[in-house]
Design an enzyme around this catalytic site. Sequence first.
Site, short mmCIF file in Angstrom:
data_model
loop_
_atom_site.label_atom_id
_atom_site.label_comp_id
_atom_site.label_asym_id
_atom_site.label_seq_id
_atom_site.Cartn_x
_atom_site.Cartn_y
_atom_site.Cartn_z
N HIS A 1 0.83 -0.90 0.22
CA HIS A 1 0.15 0.14 -0.27
C HIS A 1 1.07 1.65 0.20
CE1 HIS A 1 -3.21 2.89 1.67
NE2 HIS A 1 -3.95 1.99 0.84
N ASP B 1 -8.48 -5.50 0.15
CA ASP B 1 -8.54 -6.14 -0.73
C ASP B 1 -8.14 -7.16 -1.38
OD1 ASP B 1 -9.50 -4.06 -1.79
OD2 ASP B 1 -8.37 -3.17 -2.95
N1 CMC Z 1 4.34 -7.34 -5.39
C1 CMC Z 1 5.27 -7.42 -5.35
N2 CMC Z 1 5.99 -6.39 -4.79
C2 CMC Z 1 5.72 -5.37 -4.43
C3 CMC Z 1 4.55 -5.18 -4.23
C4 CMC Z 1 3.65 -6.04 -4.57
N3 CMC Z 1 2.14 -6.21 -4.18
N4 CMC Z 1 3.72 -3.91 -3.80
C5 CMC Z 1 5.75 -3.19 -3.91
N5 CMC Z 1 6.15 -3.90 -4.02
C6 CMC Z 1 7.50 -3.78 -4.06
C7 CMC Z 1 8.06 -2.93 -5.35
O1 CMC Z 1 8.39 -3.55 -6.66
C8 CMC Z 1 9.43 -2.49 -4.54
O2 CMC Z 1 10.23 -3.03 -4.46
P1 CMC Z 1 11.79 -2.47 -4.82
O3 CMC Z 1 12.03 -1.14 -3.63
O4 CMC Z 1 12.59 -2.74 -4.77
O5 CMC Z 1 11.58 -1.23 -6.06
C9 CMC Z 1 8.97 -1.71 -3.13
O6 CMC Z 1 8.12 -2.49 -3.30
C10 CMC Z 1 8.29 -0.55 -2.95
O7 CMC Z 1 7.41 -0.45 -3.47
P2 CMC Z 1 6.48 0.71 -4.66
O8 CMC Z 1 6.01 0.62 -5.83
O9 CMC Z 1 7.14 2.13 -4.45
O10 CMC Z 1 5.06 1.26 -3.68
P3 CMC Z 1 4.21 1.79 -3.54
O11 CMC Z 1 4.03 3.04 -3.21
O12 CMC Z 1 4.16 3.30 -5.72
O13 CMC Z 1 2.85 0.95 -4.40
C11 CMC Z 1 1.11 -0.31 -3.89
C12 CMC Z 1 1.38 0.48 -3.97
C13 CMC Z 1 -0.85 -0.12 -3.86
C14 CMC Z 1 0.47 0.65 -5.84
C15 CMC Z 1 1.48 -1.29 -4.84
O14 CMC Z 1 2.14 -1.94 -3.30
C16 CMC Z 1 1.01 -2.65 -6.01
O15 CMC Z 1 0.88 -2.61 -7.40
N6 CMC Z 1 0.22 -3.26 -4.95
C17 CMC Z 1 -0.47 -4.57 -5.96
C18 CMC Z 1 -1.94 -3.67 -5.94
C19 CMC Z 1 -2.47 -3.77 -5.18
O16 CMC Z 1 -2.60 -3.61 -3.98
N7 CMC Z 1 -3.56 -2.77 -5.27
C20 CMC Z 1 -4.60 -1.87 -3.76
C21 CMC Z 1 -3.93 -1.16 -3.22
S1 CMC Z 1 -5.10 -0.81 -1.69
C22 CMC Z 1 -6.62 -0.49 -2.48
C23 CMC Z 1 -6.83 1.15 -2.39
O17 CMC Z 1 -6.83 2.03 -1.52
O18 CMC Z 1 -7.15 1.13 -3.55
#
Ligand code: CMC
Length: 436
Positions: free
Chosen positions: A313, A371
């Site tokens: 998240h 989710d």
């Molecule tokens: N699976 C694998 N790796 C992940 C995931 C995941 N679900 N989420 C983040 N990472 C990794 C990412 O690759 C990065 O790794 P590194 O530092 O090695 O490059 C690290 O964790 C930090 O991630 P980020 O992309 O900087 O995190 P963010 O805050 O930009 O992204 C997110 C948040 C929700 C978009 C992401 O965690 C994601 O895509 N999750 C899966 C989709 C999901 O479940 N979304 C629902 C969110 S809750 C409902 C809502 O509020 O809408």
Amino acid sequence: MTPSDVKATLSFSDGSPSMDLPIYKGSIGPDVIDIRKLYGQTGKFTYDPGFLSTASCNSTITYIDGDKGELLYRGYPIEQLAQNCDFLETCHLLLYGDLPDEAQKKDFTARVSNHTMVNEQMQFFLRGFRRDAHPMAIMTGLVGALSAFYHDSTDINNPVHREIAAIRLIAKMPTLVSMAYKYTQGQPYMYPRNKLSYAANFMHLMFANPCEEYEQNDVLVRAMDRIFILHADHEQNASTSTVRLCGSSGTNPFAAIAAGVACLWGPAHGGANEAALNMLGDIQKMGGVEKIGEFIKQVKDKNSTVKLMGFGHRVYKNYDPRAKLMRETCHEVLGALGLQNDPLFKLAMALEKIALEDDYFVSRKLYPNVDFYSGIVQRAIGIPVPLFTAIFALARTVGWIAQLNEMIGDPEYKIGRPRQLYVGSVARDVKPITQR
Ligand code: CMC
């Protein structure tokens, strides 16, 4: 906003004059540095793609402490609301600032119930869609189309219009979501039952048909109500910011909420519960629990785009408090339906356990989000996977509306207009086609 005694001083290494920036204190949470005069005084913008450090507004509605894993609606912890209140009480709280007393609850419930039906003409509009259309495509269309049906509540600057639009949207969303569902099933639409609770009415709309009543199950109705409460608002997330930005142009509330629906559809936002269930289905096809290790390997591979959907998240770097509550509901629902041994649910539980122990996820503070569990609960209730995000949209509508109304009522409100760092070509001349 309360000004702080402390000021931030911005200085430049090229000798340009430094600038003092005011700081404001929130009631809780980080202070903000006011940069509104920055461009006027320095000719510079700030750069913050994805709004990682930018507060786009001040708000009194929802507070999240992502490190603590805390979520408050109008100051009330989500755990207490989920345990002691129903969805309509939560809507009252978000819209008007406090929980209703008994008389207010009766009045609010009656006002919402009075608006549950949609204009009969809406069904002909819906018939224009293909039967296999994604429910979110239908919802984007139907919610936007409300502005063509309810002309007496489209003036965003008129508080009476805004109030009627709010009630209409909350009241009609269950009807519209169920219509989108029934349409794809080739079943007739059901009319709302105003004597039922908000969640029970939704179950009736979804699962009854003209030949058979739907037998309400209290555990499932309560689970649905909890899904609604937990998804009702989440401060300035992508879809809420979309609604605010869209509404800031003065467009009508239905159009602004339709923009929120469109944004929510994405798999990184509201589409995650659908994506999580599809992911579980894919692992199941690969061979189920035994293949979790292989799947996790792909997720960790820097060269792959596979993500563990339903994990991680932007704001919560601790357990999502909504996920804790949804996990509890998930077990109640699976127990009530005798589904504890369903292979997909067993797979989900095994995946959760492995990911919570794996260093990749632990070190990045990636916990299951709401989710992950809400998808499992909805599937158990019998809701088809493509409808999950539409149900999220139904629940989030009250948050969107509360945030939109807060923005319109804010004396500091202006049309949203982000700036950019332009890195494209400088001005150049168009050559005749033969010379390009
Ligand atoms: N699976 C694998 N790796 C992940 C995931 C995941 N679900 N989420 C983040 N990472 C990794 C990412 O690759 C990065 O790794 P590194 O530092 O090695 O490059 C690290 O964790 C930090 O991630 P980020 O992309 O900087 O995190 P963010 O805050 O930009 O992204 C997110 C948040 C929700 C978009 C992401 O965690 C994601 O895509 N999750 C899966 C989709 C999901 O479940 N979304 C629902 C969110 S809750 C409902 C809502 O509020 O809408």
